[in-house]
Design a protein around this motif. Sequence first.
Motif, PDB file in Angstrom:
ATOM      1  N   VAL A  62      23.124  19.461  11.523  1.00 48.42           N
ATOM      2  CA  VAL A  62      23.985  18.575  10.728  1.00 48.42           C
ATOM      3  C   VAL A  62      25.062  17.948  11.614  1.00 48.42           C
ATOM      4  CG1 VAL A  62      25.668  18.483   8.853  1.00 48.42           C
ATOM      5  CG2 VAL A  62      23.578  19.815   8.573  1.00 48.42           C
ATOM      6  N   LEU A  63      25.661  18.760  12.478  1.00 46.72           N
ATOM      7  CA  LEU A  63      26.686  18.250  13.390  1.00 46.72           C
ATOM      8  C   LEU A  63      26.089  17.219  14.346  1.00 46.72           C
ATOM      9  CD1 LEU A  63      29.587  18.402  14.435  1.00 46.72           C
ATOM     10  CD2 LEU A  63      28.872  20.283  15.925  1.00 46.72           C
ATOM     11  N   THR A  65      23.576  15.284  13.778  1.00 50.45           N
ATOM     12  CA  THR A  65      23.306  14.074  13.000  1.00 50.45           C
ATOM     13  C   THR A  65      24.576  13.262  12.783  1.00 50.45           C
ATOM     14  OG1 THR A  65      21.541  15.276  11.853  1.00 50.45           O
ATOM     15  CG2 THR A  65      22.283  13.202  10.872  1.00 50.45           C
ATOM     16  N   ILE A  66      25.666  13.944  12.462  1.00 51.57           N
ATOM     17  CA  ILE A  66      26.939  13.251  12.235  1.00 51.57           C
ATOM     18  C   ILE A  66      27.448  12.609  13.512  1.00 51.57           C
ATOM     19  CG2 ILE A  66      29.363  13.582  11.601  1.00 51.57           C
ATOM     20  CD1 ILE A  66      28.458  15.767   9.681  1.00 51.57           C
ATOM     21  N   LEU A  70      27.963   8.605  13.945  1.00 52.80           N
ATOM     22  CA  LEU A  70      29.285   8.039  14.234  1.00 52.80           C
ATOM     23  C   LEU A  70      29.265   7.235  15.533  1.00 52.80           C
ATOM     24  CD1 LEU A  70      31.660  10.977  13.233  1.00 52.80           C
ATOM     25  CD2 LEU A  70      31.420   8.791  12.076  1.00 52.80           C
ATOM     26  N   LEU A 196      26.464   3.287   9.840  1.00 54.84           N
ATOM     27  CA  LEU A 196      26.603   4.736   9.697  1.00 54.84           C
ATOM     28  C   LEU A 196      25.573   5.289   8.714  1.00 54.84           C
ATOM     29  CD1 LEU A 196      28.386   7.231  10.439  1.00 54.84           C
ATOM     30  CD2 LEU A 196      29.739   6.702   8.414  1.00 54.84           C
ATOM     31  N   PHE A 200      22.439   7.672   9.677  1.00 52.42           N
ATOM     32  CA  PHE A 200      22.496   9.025   9.129  1.00 52.42           C
ATOM     33  C   PHE A 200      21.188   9.421   8.447  1.00 52.42           C
ATOM     34  CE2 PHE A 200      23.918  12.407   6.283  1.00 52.42           C
ATOM     35  CZ  PHE A 200      24.722  13.151   7.133  1.00 52.42           C
ATOM     36  N   THR A 216      17.461  15.927  14.296  1.00 53.60           N
ATOM     37  CA  THR A 216      18.417  15.412  13.321  1.00 53.60           C
ATOM     38  C   THR A 216      18.039  15.930  11.939  1.00 53.60           C
ATOM     39  OG1 THR A 216      17.151  13.397  12.945  1.00 53.60           O
ATOM     40  CG2 THR A 216      18.831  13.333  14.667  1.00 53.60           C
ATOM     41  N   LEU A 240      25.357  16.471   1.103  1.00 53.53           N
ATOM     42  CA  LEU A 240      25.186  15.166   1.732  1.00 53.53           C
ATOM     43  C   LEU A 240      25.417  14.034   0.739  1.00 53.53           C
ATOM     44  CD1 LEU A 240      22.050  15.765   3.991  1.00 53.53           C
ATOM     45  CD2 LEU A 240      24.448  15.657   4.670  1.00 53.53           C
ATOM     46  N   PHE A 243      29.052  13.681   0.425  1.00 49.99           N
ATOM     47  CA  PHE A 243      29.561  13.029   1.630  1.00 49.99           C
ATOM     48  C   PHE A 243      29.331  11.521   1.573  1.00 49.99           C
ATOM     49  CE2 PHE A 243      28.640  11.526   5.995  1.00 49.99           C
ATOM     50  CZ  PHE A 243      29.900  11.703   6.555  1.00 49.99           C
ATOM     51  N   THR A 244      28.147  11.119   1.104  1.00 52.91           N
ATOM     52  CA  THR A 244      27.844   9.701   0.971  1.00 52.91           C
ATOM     53  C   THR A 244      28.750   9.030  -0.053  1.00 52.91           C
ATOM     54  OG1 THR A 244      25.527  10.172   1.492  1.00 52.91           O
ATOM     55  CG2 THR A 244      26.010   8.041   0.515  1.00 52.91           C
TER      56      THR A 244
END
Length: 267
Positions: A62-63, A65-66, A70, A196, A200, A216, A240, A243-244
Amino acid sequence: MDRKLSPVSKLYLAVIFFILYAPILFLIFYSFNSGDTMYDFKGFTLDWYKELFQDTRLLIIVLNTIVVALLAALISTMIGVLGALAIHMARKRNTKNALLSLNNVLIVSPDVIIGASFLILFTMAGIKLGFYSVLLSHIAFCIPIVVLMVLPKLSEMSPSLIDAARDLGASGWDVFSKVIIPYISPGIFAGFFMALTYSFDDFAVTFFVTGNGFSTLSVEIYSLARRGISLHINALSALLFLFTMLLVVVYYFISKRNKPNGMGVGK
């Protein structure tokens, strides 16, 4: 003038939103299921979220992917803004149309073709598949998106703004940084958040250029789903989704703040 929606239109919108959001809500609902399947809700529990946060490998993915999203969004936004400026400033109409068509081809091209092309390119160039191959691929397919987000704002900008700044003694850098960039900032933010989002959730391109030591989230969820659905994937998907939604809210407030209020500049 604002037009009120008819009852039929409201019903149609309600049905469309239900079709779009029902599967997501169903998935989130079963992330709290104490059972092991999505067929029988046995009771409320947070065990799947606890299991998710105890899965170190998945959290690292997850990290990754972020970080990729970014960096890809930031770099593609900077390059895309310059690309949009180059297309906008092209003097010949045929040249401008040709550049815009080349930009649009990258958007409408199938992801499978783009991913396979990058795989061949990285293999021939001797670039090891992993973090950098994924990042470069994401930057490449995000740039055209940023260009399309920025170009409308450049088209809206009156040339008199630049002429007035030059008449007042502004240098080329001052015109760019204090006139053009502030004016097209809504388009820049829109391009950044679109890039982004695309980075993602991309799967097809990433699947081709991901190496053995790097993965990812989209690729990992695909591999997990092939082995059988576990409800901790539901928990991850729920987080997620939140987050979106947070990104959408942030973008909404940024756009609202940058939107002109329609009042005069001054007396």
